[in-house]
Design a protein around this motif. Sequence first.
Motif, short mmCIF file in Angstrom:
data_model
loop_
_atom_site.label_atom_id
_atom_site.label_comp_id
_atom_site.label_asym_id
_atom_site.label_seq_id
_atom_site.Cartn_x
_atom_site.Cartn_y
_atom_site.Cartn_z
N GLY A 27 42.59 8.02 35.95
CA GLY A 27 42.36 6.97 36.96
C GLY A 27 42.02 7.41 38.06
O GLY A 27 41.15 8.37 38.58
N LEU A 28 42.16 6.64 39.18
CA LEU A 28 41.74 7.05 40.40
C LEU A 28 42.69 7.67 41.34
O LEU A 28 44.00 7.61 41.21
N LEU A 29 42.09 8.63 42.25
CA LEU A 29 42.84 9.42 43.14
C LEU A 29 42.26 9.18 44.27
O LEU A 29 41.22 9.65 44.61
N ASN A 30 43.28 9.27 45.23
CA ASN A 30 42.98 9.25 46.88
C ASN A 30 43.93 10.31 47.39
O ASN A 30 44.98 10.42 47.30
N THR A 31 43.15 11.38 48.05
CA THR A 31 43.75 12.37 48.59
C THR A 31 43.53 12.26 50.14
O THR A 31 42.56 11.85 50.74
N ASN A 32 44.73 12.58 50.95
CA ASN A 32 44.76 12.41 52.47
C ASN A 32 45.59 13.95 52.68
O ASN A 32 46.53 14.30 52.51
N VAL A 33 44.73 14.44 53.82
CA VAL A 33 45.30 15.75 54.34
C VAL A 33 45.48 15.43 55.77
O VAL A 33 44.27 15.08 56.56
N ASN A 64 42.27 14.23 60.28
CA ASN A 64 42.58 13.73 59.03
C ASN A 64 41.34 13.81 58.03
O ASN A 64 40.28 13.73 58.46
N ILE A 65 41.59 13.95 56.65
CA ILE A 65 40.66 13.93 55.78
C ILE A 65 41.09 13.04 54.50
O ILE A 65 42.21 13.27 54.13
N ASN A 66 40.43 12.09 54.40
CA ASN A 66 40.67 11.11 53.30
C ASN A 66 39.51 10.84 52.68
O ASN A 66 38.57 10.38 52.79
N ASN A 67 39.72 11.40 51.19
CA ASN A 67 38.73 11.26 50.24
C ASN A 67 39.13 10.47 48.74
O ASN A 67 40.63 10.43 48.58
N THR A 68 38.38 10.03 48.14
CA THR A 68 38.64 9.13 46.95
C THR A 68 37.79 9.87 45.88
O THR A 68 36.79 10.30 45.71
N GLY A 69 38.44 9.83 44.74
CA GLY A 69 37.86 10.24 43.32
C GLY A 69 38.77 10.21 42.21
O GLY A 69 38.99 8.84 41.91
N PHE A 70 38.88 11.04 41.16
CA PHE A 70 39.50 10.81 39.99
C PHE A 70 40.54 11.78 39.81
O PHE A 70 40.45 12.91 40.16
N TYR A 71 41.27 11.42 38.70
CA TYR A 71 41.91 12.68 38.17
C TYR A 71 42.10 12.34 36.43
O TYR A 71 42.04 11.30 35.94
N VAL A 72 42.24 13.34 35.68
CA VAL A 72 42.47 13.36 34.34
C VAL A 72 43.50 14.34 34.01
O VAL A 72 43.49 15.39 34.42
N GLY A 73 44.05 14.13 32.74
CA GLY A 73 45.01 15.18 32.13
C GLY A 73 45.56 14.74 31.04
O GLY A 73 45.28 13.71 30.04
N SER A 80 48.61 14.39 50.93
CA SER A 80 49.53 13.65 50.03
C SER A 80 48.30 13.03 49.08
O SER A 80 47.00 13.05 49.37
N ALA A 81 48.93 12.25 48.09
CA ALA A 81 47.80 11.90 47.04
C ALA A 81 48.49 10.44 46.41
O ALA A 81 49.50 10.45 46.28
N LEU A 82 47.44 9.61 46.29
CA LEU A 82 47.81 8.30 45.41
C LEU A 82 47.07 8.47 44.21
O LEU A 82 45.73 8.35 44.00
N GLN A 83 47.68 8.23 43.27
CA GLN A 83 47.17 7.97 41.81
C GLN A 83 47.41 6.76 41.27
O GLN A 83 48.67 6.31 41.28
N VAL A 84 46.45 6.08 40.75
CA VAL A 84 46.66 4.75 40.13
C VAL A 84 45.81 4.75 38.75
O VAL A 84 44.54 5.14 39.00
N GLY A 85 46.41 4.81 37.74
CA GLY A 85 45.64 4.87 36.52
C GLY A 85 46.43 4.39 35.13
O GLY A 85 47.22 3.62 35.21
N VAL A 86 45.78 4.97 33.98
CA VAL A 86 46.48 4.63 32.91
C VAL A 86 46.95 5.79 32.09
O VAL A 86 46.58 6.88 32.25
N ALA A 87 47.67 5.57 30.94
CA ALA A 87 48.12 6.67 30.02
C ALA A 87 48.20 5.96 28.74
O ALA A 87 48.55 4.73 28.43
N PHE A 88 47.53 6.75 27.87
CA PHE A 88 47.41 6.39 26.37
C PHE A 88 48.13 7.45 25.68
O PHE A 88 47.96 8.68 25.39
#
Length: 201
Positions: A31-37, A56-65, A191-199
């Motif tokens: 799903g979506l990953l937002n990291t903040n440093v 501050n560093i604020n980036n948006t990307g993705f995560y999988v696993g 810190s990190a915010l993850q918003v996603g799905v799991a199957f």
Amino acid sequence: MKKLLFLSFIAFLAFSTTQAQEPIRFGVTGGLLNTNVDFKTGNSLLNLVGVENYGNINNTGFYVGALLDIAATDKFHVQPELTYGKSEDLSFVYLPIMAKYYVAPKFHIQAGPQLNFSSNLDDIKNTIRDAEELLGTNGDVDDVLRTVGVDLGVGAGFDVTENFTIQARYSFELTDRYNGPAGGVLDIKGSALQVGVAFMF
């Protein structure tokens, strides 16, 4: 250190697998990953000369696993995961172990510790160079950054179907990333915010 932590995680999974009284399910997640440093200084004089401008560093990307769902009881589950996250010039491998509690038939809350291993910290390194130049403590950024962090994660999820779940999680570092000559006045935590799905299979 990394190998020891990884082996400890594998040992935990093996132990959990043998102890669980209910079926253990394997799944994939993403799903979506937002990291903040945050770069924080404990010195007001340094703030006046502009160090906070690099704060501050604020980036948006993705995560999988991948993940496991281990049902200890009908309401209490343990969910270890192994995920890779990338947001612009930052990337991490996350090893969370979430305790999940179902407060309603399909809705759960979760909390637990998380290890994060940095595989790319270019954005942080560039910011450290700027901050240390102001502080007059220029050093090798590869030597002043800790590559392993310890986080605390909290979140919630909803089982749309038996196999499909949507979830959100916020994690914040308990440890300081910076281990350099300006350690008395400069702290770096992410810190990190993850918003996603799991199957689940």
